[in-house]
Design a protein around this motif. Structure first.
Motif, mmCIF file in Angstrom:
data_model
loop_
_atom_site.group_PDB
_atom_site.id
_atom_site.type_symbol
_atom_site.label_atom_id
_atom_site.label_comp_id
_atom_site.label_asym_id
_atom_site.label_seq_id
_atom_site.Cartn_x
_atom_site.Cartn_y
_atom_site.Cartn_z
ATOM 1 N N TRP A 187 82.503 21.975 0.146
ATOM 2 C CA TRP A 187 81.349 22.689 0.682
ATOM 3 C C TRP A 187 81.295 24.118 0.135
ATOM 4 O O TRP A 187 80.236 24.618 -0.224
ATOM 5 C CB TRP A 187 81.405 22.690 2.205
ATOM 6 C CG TRP A 187 80.315 23.490 2.833
ATOM 7 C CD1 TRP A 187 80.449 24.672 3.484
ATOM 8 C CD2 TRP A 187 78.917 23.184 2.857
ATOM 9 N NE1 TRP A 187 79.228 25.112 3.916
ATOM 10 C CE2 TRP A 187 78.272 24.217 3.534
ATOM 11 C CE3 TRP A 187 78.159 22.134 2.359
ATOM 12 C CZ2 TRP A 187 76.905 24.242 3.743
ATOM 13 C CZ3 TRP A 187 76.789 22.159 2.570
ATOM 14 C CH2 TRP A 187 76.176 23.191 3.252
ATOM 15 N N LYS A 188 82.455 24.792 0.060
ATOM 16 C CA LYS A 188 82.489 26.154 -0.489
ATOM 17 C C LYS A 188 82.057 26.163 -1.952
ATOM 18 O O LYS A 188 81.310 27.043 -2.378
ATOM 19 C CB LYS A 188 83.889 26.753 -0.342
ATOM 20 C CG LYS A 188 84.222 27.162 1.070
ATOM 21 C CD LYS A 188 85.608 27.754 1.150
ATOM 22 C CE LYS A 188 85.969 28.070 2.578
ATOM 23 N NZ LYS A 188 87.333 28.590 2.699
ATOM 24 N N ARG A 189 82.553 25.204 -2.735
ATOM 25 C CA ARG A 189 82.157 25.139 -4.148
ATOM 26 C C ARG A 189 80.686 24.794 -4.306
ATOM 27 O O ARG A 189 80.037 25.274 -5.225
ATOM 28 C CB ARG A 189 83.010 24.105 -4.894
ATOM 29 C CG ARG A 189 84.385 24.624 -5.226
ATOM 30 C CD ARG A 189 85.117 23.632 -6.059
ATOM 31 N NE ARG A 189 85.593 22.588 -5.147
ATOM 32 C CZ ARG A 189 86.025 21.410 -5.503
ATOM 33 N NH1 ARG A 189 86.042 21.074 -6.771
ATOM 34 N NH2 ARG A 189 86.449 20.534 -4.627
ATOM 35 N N ALA A 190 80.157 23.951 -3.418
ATOM 36 C CA ALA A 190 78.755 23.546 -3.524
ATOM 37 C C ALA A 190 77.816 24.710 -3.248
ATOM 38 O O ALA A 190 76.732 24.784 -3.827
ATOM 39 C CB ALA A 190 78.461 22.398 -2.571
ATOM 40 N N THR A 191 78.204 25.619 -2.367
ATOM 41 C CA THR A 191 77.339 26.742 -2.007
ATOM 42 C C THR A 191 77.608 27.995 -2.816
ATOM 43 O O THR A 191 76.859 28.960 -2.719
ATOM 44 C CB THR A 191 77.484 27.063 -0.507
ATOM 45 O OG1 THR A 191 78.849 27.327 -0.212
ATOM 46 C CG2 THR A 191 76.971 25.910 0.340
ATOM 47 N N LYS A 192 78.647 27.992 -3.616
ATOM 48 C CA LYS A 192 78.984 29.152 -4.452
ATOM 49 C C LYS A 192 78.455 28.915 -5.871
ATOM 50 O O LYS A 192 78.699 27.856 -6.459
ATOM 51 C CB LYS A 192 80.500 29.324 -4.481
ATOM 52 C CG LYS A 192 80.974 30.483 -5.302
ATOM 53 C CD LYS A 192 82.479 30.543 -5.315
ATOM 54 C CE LYS A 192 82.936 31.507 -6.379
ATOM 55 N NZ LYS A 192 84.355 31.353 -6.651
ATOM 56 N N PRO A 193 77.731 29.887 -6.436
ATOM 57 C CA PRO A 193 77.204 29.709 -7.805
ATOM 58 C C PRO A 193 78.320 29.595 -8.839
ATOM 59 O O PRO A 193 79.382 30.205 -8.702
ATOM 60 C CB PRO A 193 76.380 30.971 -8.050
ATOM 61 C CG PRO A 193 76.178 31.598 -6.724
ATOM 62 C CD PRO A 193 77.292 31.145 -5.846
ATOM 63 N N CYS A 243 71.613 22.126 -10.642
ATOM 64 C CA CYS A 243 72.636 21.833 -11.654
ATOM 65 C C CYS A 243 72.627 22.843 -12.795
ATOM 66 O O CYS A 243 73.678 23.298 -13.234
ATOM 67 C CB CYS A 243 72.437 20.434 -12.214
ATOM 68 S SG CYS A 243 72.719 19.145 -11.018
ATOM 69 N N THR A 244 71.446 23.167 -13.290
ATOM 70 C CA THR A 244 71.370 24.021 -14.474
ATOM 71 C C THR A 244 71.449 25.506 -14.155
ATOM 72 O O THR A 244 72.159 26.246 -14.843
ATOM 73 C CB THR A 244 70.075 23.751 -15.268
ATOM 74 O OG1 THR A 244 68.951 23.976 -14.419
ATOM 75 C CG2 THR A 244 70.061 22.345 -15.809
ATOM 76 N N SER A 270 75.327 25.867 -13.200
ATOM 77 C CA SER A 270 75.525 26.017 -14.659
ATOM 78 C C SER A 270 76.542 25.018 -15.198
ATOM 79 O O SER A 270 77.482 25.379 -15.910
ATOM 80 C CB SER A 270 75.956 27.441 -14.998
ATOM 81 O OG SER A 270 74.998 28.362 -14.581
ATOM 82 N N ILE A 271 76.353 23.754 -14.866
ATOM 83 C CA ILE A 271 77.294 22.723 -15.306
ATOM 84 C C ILE A 271 76.945 22.262 -16.713
ATOM 85 O O ILE A 271 75.813 22.397 -17.173
ATOM 86 C CB ILE A 271 77.306 21.518 -14.338
ATOM 87 C CG1 ILE A 271 75.897 20.925 -14.180
ATOM 88 C CG2 ILE A 271 77.834 21.893 -12.996
ATOM 89 C CD1 ILE A 271 75.867 19.499 -14.547
ATOM 90 N N ASP A 272 77.931 21.693 -17.380
ATOM 91 C CA ASP A 272 77.725 21.075 -18.679
ATOM 92 C C ASP A 272 77.344 19.621 -18.417
ATOM 93 O O ASP A 272 78.189 18.812 -18.025
ATOM 94 C CB ASP A 272 79.004 21.167 -19.511
ATOM 95 C CG ASP A 272 78.851 20.535 -20.879
ATOM 96 O OD1 ASP A 272 77.690 20.342 -21.324
ATOM 97 O OD2 ASP A 272 79.884 20.243 -21.510
ATOM 98 N N ASP A 273 76.092 19.294 -18.624
ATOM 99 C CA ASP A 273 75.609 17.962 -18.262
ATOM 100 C C ASP A 273 76.216 16.850 -19.110
ATOM 101 O O ASP A 273 76.244 15.703 -18.694
ATOM 102 C CB ASP A 273 74.084 17.904 -18.309
ATOM 103 C CG ASP A 273 73.513 18.271 -19.657
ATOM 104 O OD1 ASP A 273 74.255 18.830 -20.477
ATOM 105 O OD2 ASP A 273 72.327 17.997 -19.880
ATOM 106 N N GLU A 274 76.742 17.165 -20.269
ATOM 107 C CA GLU A 274 77.357 16.137 -21.121
ATOM 108 C C GLU A 274 78.639 15.578 -20.505
ATOM 109 O O GLU A 274 79.009 14.444 -20.777
ATOM 110 C CB GLU A 274 77.635 16.698 -22.524
ATOM 111 C CG GLU A 274 76.379 17.035 -23.302
ATOM 112 C CD GLU A 274 75.425 15.853 -23.436
ATOM 113 O OE1 GLU A 274 75.896 14.719 -23.664
ATOM 114 O OE2 GLU A 274 74.217 16.069 -23.280
#
Length: 134
Positions: free
Chosen positions: A22-28, A83-84, A88-92
């Motif tokens: 939950w912390k990671r999901a809400t933190k940029p 996501c983007t 800022s995840i790497d979608d690959e």
């Protein structure tokens, strides 16, 4: 005794894992070590989003193809933005953006349909039934 101790340990571990997720999901720009954790966040966020969109579209009397198209655009748009821009995840790493966009879409669509139909029918029932012919 051993089984009970293992169950208690597992439930405590699950609770702490849920807090960290939950912390990671809400933190940029969080780091997602486990690929499945991020996909789980997308999945469950979509279910909540589907229910919320269904409530709003049921209260605001939207119907037909317009409501279905708006649901798809809003749902996919929010997930894409999250996501983007937010994470800022790497979608690959996840098989491309299309795989992330598809994650949990159909179950979210089902949640949307159920809540949309219930709220629309419950609030606008008088407008749905034809008038009696005298």
């Amino acid at each position: 005794m051993v089984v009970k101790a293992n169950q208690e340990r597992r439930s405590k571990t699950d609770a702490t894992d849920l807090k960290h997720i939950w912390k990671r999901a809400t933190k940029p720009n969080s780091e997602w070590n486990e690929k499945d954790d991020f996909l789980d966040v997308i999945y469950w966020a979509r279910q909540i989003l589907g229910i919320l969109i269904g409530i709003v579209m049921g209260i605001v009397p939207l119907k037909g193809f317009v409501a279905l198209a708006l649901f798809a655009l809003i749902n996919c748009g929010i997930v894409y933005f999250y996501c983007t821009s937010f994470q800022s995840i790497d979608d690959e790493v996840y098989g491309g953006m299309w795989e992330i966009i598809k994650e949990g879409f159909m179950t979210s669509f089902a949640c949307f349909l159920v809540t949309w139909i219930i709220f629309y029918t419950g609030i606008h029932f008088d407008n749905v039934t034809p008038e009696k012919i005298n």
